[in-house]
Motif scaffolding. Structure first.
Motif, PDB file in Angstrom:
ATOM      1  N   ASP A 170       0.827  -1.214   0.000  1.00  0.00           N
ATOM      2  CA  ASP A 170       0.000   0.000   0.000  1.00  0.00           C
ATOM      3  C   ASP A 170       0.859   1.260   0.000  1.00  0.00           C
ATOM      4  OD1 ASP A 170      -2.286  -1.479  -0.045  1.00  0.00           O
ATOM      5  OD2 ASP A 170      -2.712  -1.304   2.096  1.00  0.00           O
ATOM      6  N   LEU A 171       1.983   1.228   0.715  1.00  0.00           N
ATOM      7  CA  LEU A 171       2.855   2.396   0.779  1.00  0.00           C
ATOM      8  C   LEU A 171       3.546   2.646  -0.552  1.00  0.00           C
ATOM      9  CD1 LEU A 171       4.489   1.863   4.300  1.00  0.00           C
ATOM     10  CD2 LEU A 171       2.946   3.716   3.645  1.00  0.00           C
ATOM     11  N   THR A 172       4.084   1.611  -1.157  1.00  0.00           N
ATOM     12  CA  THR A 172       4.842   1.782  -2.400  1.00  0.00           C
ATOM     13  C   THR A 172       3.939   2.127  -3.579  1.00  0.00           C
ATOM     14  OG1 THR A 172       4.750  -0.625  -2.725  1.00  0.00           O
ATOM     15  CG2 THR A 172       6.721   0.277  -1.687  1.00  0.00           C
ATOM     16  N   LYS A 173       2.684   1.679  -3.554  1.00  0.00           N
ATOM     17  CA  LYS A 173       1.771   1.966  -4.657  1.00  0.00           C
ATOM     18  C   LYS A 173       0.955   3.230  -4.439  1.00  0.00           C
ATOM     19  CE  LYS A 173       1.242  -2.758  -6.354  1.00  0.00           C
ATOM     20  NZ  LYS A 173       0.282  -3.849  -6.686  1.00  0.00           N
ATOM     21  N   GLY A 174       1.148   3.909  -3.316  1.00  0.00           N
ATOM     22  CA  GLY A 174       0.440   5.155  -3.055  1.00  0.00           C
ATOM     23  C   GLY A 174      -0.949   4.990  -2.489  1.00  0.00           C
ATOM     24  N   VAL A 175      -1.365   3.745  -2.240  1.00  0.00           N
ATOM     25  CA  VAL A 175      -2.708   3.512  -1.703  1.00  0.00           C
ATOM     26  C   VAL A 175      -2.841   4.117  -0.317  1.00  0.00           C
ATOM     27  CG1 VAL A 175      -4.372   1.742  -1.017  1.00  0.00           C
ATOM     28  CG2 VAL A 175      -2.975   1.426  -3.070  1.00  0.00           C
ATOM     29  N   PHE A 176      -1.799   3.967   0.482  1.00  0.00           N
ATOM     30  CA  PHE A 176      -1.848   4.476   1.856  1.00  0.00           C
ATOM     31  C   PHE A 176      -1.980   5.991   1.861  1.00  0.00           C
ATOM     32  CE2 PHE A 176      -1.331   2.865   6.119  1.00  0.00           C
ATOM     33  CZ  PHE A 176      -1.040   3.992   6.865  1.00  0.00           C
ATOM     34  N   ASP A 177      -1.291   6.678   0.953  1.00  0.00           N
ATOM     35  CA  ASP A 177      -1.395   8.140   0.878  1.00  0.00           C
ATOM     36  C   ASP A 177      -2.806   8.565   0.497  1.00  0.00           C
ATOM     37  OD1 ASP A 177       1.259   8.516   1.553  1.00  0.00           O
ATOM     38  OD2 ASP A 177       1.942   8.410  -0.529  1.00  0.00           O
ATOM     39  N   ARG A 178      -3.434   7.841  -0.434  1.00  0.00           N
ATOM     40  CA  ARG A 178      -4.804   8.190  -0.827  1.00  0.00           C
ATOM     41  C   ARG A 178      -5.778   7.959   0.323  1.00  0.00           C
ATOM     42  NH1 ARG A 178      -3.028   5.772  -5.704  1.00  0.00           N
ATOM     43  NH2 ARG A 178      -4.062   3.793  -5.254  1.00  0.00           N
ATOM     44  N   LEU A 179      -5.550   6.901   1.091  1.00  0.00           N
ATOM     45  CA  LEU A 179      -6.420   6.650   2.237  1.00  0.00           C
ATOM     46  C   LEU A 179      -6.255   7.734   3.289  1.00  0.00           C
ATOM     47  CD1 LEU A 179      -5.985   2.780   2.683  1.00  0.00           C
ATOM     48  CD2 LEU A 179      -7.990   3.977   1.807  1.00  0.00           C
ATOM     49  N   ARG A 180      -5.002   8.137   3.520  1.00  0.00           N
ATOM     50  CA  ARG A 180      -4.768   9.158   4.536  1.00  0.00           C
ATOM     51  C   ARG A 180      -5.324  10.513   4.120  1.00  0.00           C
ATOM     52  NH1 ARG A 180      -0.693   7.997   8.264  1.00  0.00           N
ATOM     53  NH2 ARG A 180      -1.205  10.044   9.102  1.00  0.00           N
ATOM     54  N   ALA A 181      -5.522  10.728   2.793  1.00  0.00           N
ATOM     55  CA  ALA A 181      -6.079  11.998   2.329  1.00  0.00           C
ATOM     56  C   ALA A 181      -7.586  12.074   2.531  1.00  0.00           C
ATOM     57  CB  ALA A 181      -5.746  12.197   0.847  1.00  0.00           C
ATOM     58  N   LEU A 182      -8.213  10.944   2.811  1.00  0.00           N
ATOM     59  CA  LEU A 182      -9.652  10.920   3.040  1.00  0.00           C
ATOM     60  C   LEU A 182      -9.976  11.396   4.462  1.00  0.00           C
ATOM     61  CD1 LEU A 182     -10.480   7.452   1.433  1.00  0.00           C
ATOM     62  CD2 LEU A 182     -10.860   9.713   0.414  1.00  0.00           C
ATOM     63  N   PRO A 183     -11.209  11.857   4.689  1.00  0.00           N
ATOM     64  CA  PRO A 183     -11.603  12.300   6.040  1.00  0.00           C
ATOM     65  C   PRO A 183     -11.877  11.108   6.963  1.00  0.00           C
ATOM     66  CG  PRO A 183     -13.447  12.521   4.543  1.00  0.00           C
ATOM     67  CD  PRO A 183     -12.277  12.106   3.702  1.00  0.00           C
ATOM     68  N   ILE A 184     -10.836  10.369   7.261  1.00  0.00           N
ATOM     69  CA  ILE A 184     -10.959   9.196   8.125  1.00  0.00           C
ATOM     70  C   ILE A 184      -9.953   9.321   9.262  1.00  0.00           C
ATOM     71  CG2 ILE A 184     -11.748   7.706   6.247  1.00  0.00           C
ATOM     72  CD1 ILE A 184      -8.947   6.581   6.052  1.00  0.00           C
ATOM     73  N   ALA A 185     -10.120   8.498  10.266  1.00  0.00           N
ATOM     74  CA  ALA A 185      -9.186   8.508  11.393  1.00  0.00           C
ATOM     75  C   ALA A 185      -7.784   8.137  10.904  1.00  0.00           C
ATOM     76  CB  ALA A 185      -9.650   7.519  12.458  1.00  0.00           C
ATOM     77  N   ARG A 186      -6.789   8.804  11.412  1.00  0.00           N
ATOM     78  CA  ARG A 186      -5.421   8.613  10.934  1.00  0.00           C
ATOM     79  C   ARG A 186      -4.914   7.199  11.223  1.00  0.00           C
ATOM     80  NH1 ARG A 186      -2.320  12.892   9.658  1.00  0.00           N
ATOM     81  NH2 ARG A 186      -0.445  11.875  10.467  1.00  0.00           N
ATOM     82  N   TRP A 187      -5.433   6.582  12.272  1.00  0.00           N
ATOM     83  CA  TRP A 187      -4.940   5.262  12.642  1.00  0.00           C
ATOM     84  C   TRP A 187      -5.736   4.132  12.002  1.00  0.00           C
ATOM     85  CZ3 TRP A 187      -9.072   2.966  15.092  1.00  0.00           C
ATOM     86  CH2 TRP A 187      -9.998   3.814  15.705  1.00  0.00           C
ATOM     87  N   SER A 188      -6.827   4.455  11.319  1.00  0.00           N
ATOM     88  CA  SER A 188      -7.688   3.397  10.789  1.00  0.00           C
ATOM     89  C   SER A 188      -7.067   2.590   9.645  1.00  0.00           C
ATOM     90  CB  SER A 188      -9.038   3.974  10.365  1.00  0.00           C
ATOM     91  OG  SER A 188      -8.886   4.969   9.384  1.00  0.00           O
ATOM     92  N   PRO A 189      -6.256   3.162   8.732  1.00  0.00           N
ATOM     93  CA  PRO A 189      -5.661   2.305   7.693  1.00  0.00           C
ATOM     94  C   PRO A 189      -4.782   1.200   8.263  1.00  0.00           C
ATOM     95  CG  PRO A 189      -5.541   4.598   7.031  1.00  0.00           C
ATOM     96  CD  PRO A 189      -5.991   4.593   8.451  1.00  0.00           C
TER      97      PRO A 189
END
Length: 269
Positions: free
Chosen positions: A99-118
């Protein structure tokens, strides 16, 4: 004629409550589980490999070590469950690094969700996979003749202890997954560290069958301690001592590696 522009200050972002964070965690955990439909090999790794270990060690080495495959299965199955659980923790780091290398984690963190939820969603999904793998091994063991010595209560206790230890050990995988540059390196770490750790324990061979110089390490090896606790819960024997020692190891692992993993993740994202 020009209209006057009024710069209205943006309202501060609303802090998300624990309930919202839990909902986000469950949603992301479900996302990870649904991916199995598109990548079934992920579940096969947790299914075929442990079953192969049970069959090969029981029928190839069982007679030589314990006198009969049935007696060896009673001894080895709890240890194989422990070994499989430790290897399964590497999937957390593997999936996180992907998720980190493909940018998925960054897209998830950009959403209005809790920072620890991913991260929490990833760990929760892998815990569900752990439960599936343990259930599969118990089921295969029952077909081959393995019988529970302490009934349903012992089985539930074994599940709880194993999942608690796996959650603590998963922080090592999270740290490695954040630090390395490629997902394959997480697997290399697993084979480099976990393989020797499990094979220098009493997972497959009783401690008294090993050389004297090796027995000293085997007795303090956390894999041995956890395997002994599961044998006591599933088959019979000492439970309290090994279970307490296993939980102490779990607390130490979580206390050491969880802060390091969280700090490394914050620096990377």
């Amino acid at each position: 004629m020009t209209a006057a522009t009024v710069n209205t200050p943006l309202a501060p972002a609303r802090r998300l409550g624990v309930g919202a964070g839990l909902r986000h965690t469950l949603t992301l955990a479900w996302r990870s589980l649904v991916q199995i439909k598109h990548n079934p090999m992920e579940l096969l790794d947790l299914s075929i490999q442990p079953v192969m270990f049970v069959l090969l060690f029981t029928y190839v080495f069982g007679t030589a070590i314990s006198g009969s495959p049935g007696e060896y299965l009673t001894f080895a199955l709890p240890g194989i469950i422990v070994q499989n659980a430790l290897f399964a923790t590497m999937t957390t780091g593997f999936g996180l690094n992907t998720d980190l290398t493909k940018g998925v984690f960054d897209r998830l963190r950009a959403l209005p969700i809790a920072r620890w939820s991913p991260l929490a969603g990833r760990i929760l999904a892998d815990t569900v996979k752990q439960a599936w793998s343990v259930s599969l091994l118990i089921g295969v063991g029952a077909i081959l003749g393995f019988r529970l010595g302490n009934g349903l209560l012992g089985l539930l206790g074994a599940f709880a202890l194993l999942l608690a230890f796996s959650l603590a050990a998963a922080w090592i995988s999270v740290l490695v997954g954040v630090l390395v540059s490629e997902p394959d390196k997480v697997q290399i770490f697993g084979f480099t560290v976990i393989f020797p750790l499990t094979f220098t324990s009493n997972v497959f061979v009783p401690t008294d069958r090993m050389p004297g110089w090796l027995q000293h390490w085997v007795e303090v090896n956390p894999v041995t301690i956890l395997a002994d606790a599961l044998r006591g819960l599933l088959v019979g024997g000492p439970v309290v001592g090994p279970a307490i020692q296993a939980m102490i190891w779990a607390v130490v692992l979580a206390a050491v590696f969880a802060p390091l993993a969280v700090r490394a993740l914050r620096r990377r994202v």
